[in-house]
Design a protein around this motif. Structure first.
Motif, PDB file in Angstrom:
ATOM      1  N   TYR A 124       0.834  -1.196   0.000  1.00 52.30           N
ATOM      2  CA  TYR A 124       0.000   0.000   0.000  1.00 52.30           C
ATOM      3  C   TYR A 124       0.874   1.254   0.000  1.00 52.30           C
ATOM      4  O   TYR A 124       0.679   2.171  -0.794  1.00 52.30           O
ATOM      5  N   PHE A 125       1.875   1.284   0.888  1.00 47.00           N
ATOM      6  CA  PHE A 125       2.753   2.455   0.974  1.00 47.00           C
ATOM      7  C   PHE A 125       3.703   2.535  -0.218  1.00 47.00           C
ATOM      8  O   PHE A 125       4.052   3.635  -0.660  1.00 47.00           O
ATOM      9  N   PHE A 126       4.132   1.405  -0.741  1.00 49.66           N
ATOM     10  CA  PHE A 126       4.976   1.368  -1.946  1.00 49.66           C
ATOM     11  C   PHE A 126       4.253   2.068  -3.096  1.00 49.66           C
ATOM     12  O   PHE A 126       4.820   2.906  -3.792  1.00 49.66           O
ATOM     13  N   ARG A 127       2.967   1.734  -3.267  1.00 47.68           N
ATOM     14  CA  ARG A 127       2.162   2.373  -4.314  1.00 47.68           C
ATOM     15  C   ARG A 127       1.958   3.854  -4.001  1.00 47.68           C
ATOM     16  O   ARG A 127       2.087   4.711  -4.863  1.00 47.68           O
ATOM     17  N   LYS A 128       1.615   4.155  -2.752  1.00 44.60           N
ATOM     18  CA  LYS A 128       1.347   5.542  -2.364  1.00 44.60           C
ATOM     19  C   LYS A 128       2.561   6.434  -2.620  1.00 44.60           C
ATOM     20  O   LYS A 128       2.408   7.592  -2.996  1.00 44.60           O
ATOM     21  N   MET A 129       3.763   5.907  -2.457  1.00 43.95           N
ATOM     22  CA  MET A 129       4.989   6.673  -2.700  1.00 43.95           C
ATOM     23  C   MET A 129       5.387   6.682  -4.173  1.00 43.95           C
ATOM     24  O   MET A 129       6.359   7.331  -4.544  1.00 43.95           O
ATOM     25  N   GLY A 130       4.663   5.945  -5.014  1.00 43.01           N
ATOM     26  CA  GLY A 130       4.957   5.933  -6.442  1.00 43.01           C
ATOM     27  C   GLY A 130       6.280   5.269  -6.786  1.00 43.01           C
ATOM     28  O   GLY A 130       6.968   5.686  -7.713  1.00 43.01           O
ATOM     29  N   LEU A 131       6.637   4.219  -6.052  1.00 46.95           N
ATOM     30  CA  LEU A 131       7.945   3.586  -6.250  1.00 46.95           C
ATOM     31  C   LEU A 131       7.992   2.609  -7.413  1.00 46.95           C
ATOM     32  O   LEU A 131       9.073   2.211  -7.827  1.00 46.95           O
ATOM     33  N   GLY A 132       6.844   2.218  -7.933  1.00 49.58           N
ATOM     34  CA  GLY A 132       6.818   1.291  -9.060  1.00 49.58           C
ATOM     35  C   GLY A 132       5.561   0.462  -9.049  1.00 49.58           C
ATOM     36  O   GLY A 132       4.738   0.565  -8.131  1.00 49.58           O
TER      37      GLY A 132
END
Length: 145
Positions: free
Chosen positions: A34-42
């Motif tokens: 969820y946080f990976f997506r929220k930070m736009g990491l890939g």
């Protein structure tokens, strides 16, 4: 040249990233994507996570020696549409749905990993990694700035 270049932190990653997810991911396996997506990491690649993102604090002992826990807090997000509860009972959906079916994995195949590798190779082709450039040296000994 005064020695080789290095970066800090040394474990930082300059290339594209993605994350493999599946239905076994709950708790941190729900929060991290969820946080990976929220930070736009890939992109997230695989299958929707389980959706068990609530917190417990402590437990209640039973006579049998076991224990019972109860959800005591959940994760919310303040989105443009207004605050909302997230992930719990929903999971985190992938950007690219790829299932590691029993048939494929029993053959020693890993469709999710293959899809991730293909995705990252395409991204590297589209946007090659740019190595940071070393700044010019100062001339401290002769009144340079």
């Amino acid at each position: 040249m005064q020695g080789g270049d290095f970066r800090t932190p040394t474990s930082s990653f300059l290339g594209p990233t993605c994350m493999l997810i599946n239905h076994y991911g709950g708790s941190g396996g729900d929060a991290f994507p969820y946080f990976f997506r929220k930070m736009g990491l890939g992109p997230l690649i695989g299958m929707r996570t389980w959706g068990g993102l609530v917190g417990i604090h402590g437990s209640y002992p039973l006579m049998s020696g076991g224990a019972v826990t109860a959800s005591q807090f959940a994760v919310g997000d303040v989105a443009r549409e207004g605050p909302q509860w997230v992930v719990e009972n929903i999971g985190v959906p992938p950007d690219m749905q790829v299932d590691n079916t029993p048939e494929k994995t029993s053959q020693g195949l890993d469709p999710q990993l293959d899809a991730a590798i293909e995705s990252m190779l395409r991204e590297l082709e589209r946007r090659p990694v740019q190595k940071p450039k070393r700044p010019p040296y100062h001339d401290w000994g002769r009144g340079g700035e």
